[in-house]
Design a protein around this motif. Sequence first.
Motif, PDB file in Angstrom:
ATOM      1  N   ASN A 283      68.565 -26.042  26.816  1.00 49.80           N
ATOM      2  CA  ASN A 283      68.536 -27.501  26.513  1.00 49.80           C
ATOM      3  C   ASN A 283      70.984 -27.605  27.100  1.00 49.80           C
ATOM      4  N   VAL A 284      71.883 -26.289  27.150  1.00 49.84           N
ATOM      5  CA  VAL A 284      72.542 -26.493  27.425  1.00 49.84           C
ATOM      6  C   VAL A 284      73.379 -27.538  29.153  1.00 49.84           C
ATOM      7  N   PHE A 285      72.116 -26.526  29.651  1.00 50.71           N
ATOM      8  CA  PHE A 285      72.628 -26.550  31.413  1.00 50.71           C
ATOM      9  C   PHE A 285      72.012 -28.107  30.984  1.00 50.71           C
ATOM     10  N   HIS A 286      70.833 -28.486  30.579  1.00 46.89           N
ATOM     11  CA  HIS A 286      70.542 -29.934  30.831  1.00 46.89           C
ATOM     12  C   HIS A 286      71.475 -30.895  30.460  1.00 46.89           C
ATOM     13  N   LEU A 287      71.862 -30.700  29.263  1.00 50.55           N
ATOM     14  CA  LEU A 287      72.557 -31.405  28.899  1.00 50.55           C
ATOM     15  C   LEU A 287      73.297 -31.890  29.274  1.00 50.55           C
ATOM     16  N   MET A 288      74.573 -30.464  29.504  1.00 51.81           N
ATOM     17  CA  MET A 288      76.112 -30.129  30.074  1.00 51.81           C
ATOM     18  C   MET A 288      76.102 -30.819  31.217  1.00 51.81           C
ATOM     19  N   LEU A 289      75.127 -30.460  32.061  1.00 53.26           N
ATOM     20  CA  LEU A 289      75.024 -29.548  33.626  1.00 53.26           C
ATOM     21  C   LEU A 289      74.400 -30.820  34.709  1.00 53.26           C
ATOM     22  N   ASP A 290      73.183 -31.781  33.294  1.00 53.66           N
ATOM     23  CA  ASP A 290      72.491 -32.082  34.378  1.00 53.66           C
ATOM     24  C   ASP A 290      71.518 -31.757  34.839  1.00 53.66           C
ATOM     25  N   ILE A 291      71.011 -29.946  34.970  1.00 48.42           N
ATOM     26  CA  ILE A 291      70.236 -28.961  35.692  1.00 48.42           C
ATOM     27  C   ILE A 291      69.155 -28.866  34.878  1.00 48.42           C
ATOM     28  N   SER A 292      67.526 -29.371  34.832  1.00 50.19           N
ATOM     29  CA  SER A 292      66.639 -29.521  34.226  1.00 50.19           C
ATOM     30  C   SER A 292      65.711 -28.217  34.674  1.00 50.19           C
ATOM     31  N   ASN A 293      65.841 -28.082  35.873  1.00 51.90           N
ATOM     32  CA  ASN A 293      64.612 -27.194  37.077  1.00 51.90           C
ATOM     33  C   ASN A 293      65.214 -25.482  36.828  1.00 51.90           C
ATOM     34  N   ILE A 294      64.767 -25.578  35.667  1.00 53.90           N
ATOM     35  CA  ILE A 294      65.124 -23.474  35.598  1.00 53.90           C
ATOM     36  C   ILE A 294      64.435 -22.641  35.112  1.00 53.90           C
ATOM     37  N   SER A 295      64.215 -21.395  36.007  1.00 51.06           N
ATOM     38  CA  SER A 295      62.714 -20.307  35.454  1.00 51.06           C
ATOM     39  C   SER A 295      63.207 -19.016  34.866  1.00 51.06           C
ATOM     40  N   ASP A 296      63.184 -18.439  34.994  1.00 52.54           N
ATOM     41  CA  ASP A 296      62.924 -17.080  33.783  1.00 52.54           C
ATOM     42  C   ASP A 296      61.963 -16.037  33.979  1.00 52.54           C
TER      43      ASP A 296
END
Length: 148
Positions: free
Chosen positions: A14-27
């Motif tokens: 959520n923070v990466f998407h909202l603050m950094l506009d990064i949505s392609n995240i894997s874990d």
Amino acid sequence: MTDLYTPFLEATRNVFHLMLDISNISDQPAECLGNEEELDVSIGFTGDLKGEVIYRLPHQTSLGIVTIMSGMEFDTVDEFVISAISEIANIISGNVLTMLAEKDLTCDILPPVLKSQDGGEDYEFRNNILITSEIGEVCLDIRLEPAK
């Protein structure tokens, strides 16, 4: 014990998407090994859970995040970069608190501090999450246990 992996993963997403506009995240679960080319920021937890979460970021990931946040290029990890990454760790941890409250766990966080490698104390919940995105990798070293 309550699932802690999911709240940390979702809060980071959520923070990466909202603050950094990064949505392609894997874990993936992973072993987070510290090294000199890494910024380690620790957020302490108190309340129903106690312990800490260490956010481990390679320098290149830290610099990339701060470049996105500030719109300025950085080539070294300085006080500004450390402060910005500490704030990201703080925001992610605050989001985790909200998710834990929905599971009737009341916790608070302590101000971020730089963390050096230490011995491995035993925690009931010890997990590492390696989060990978276009900006680089971030490892969350989660070390929590129920308060006694």
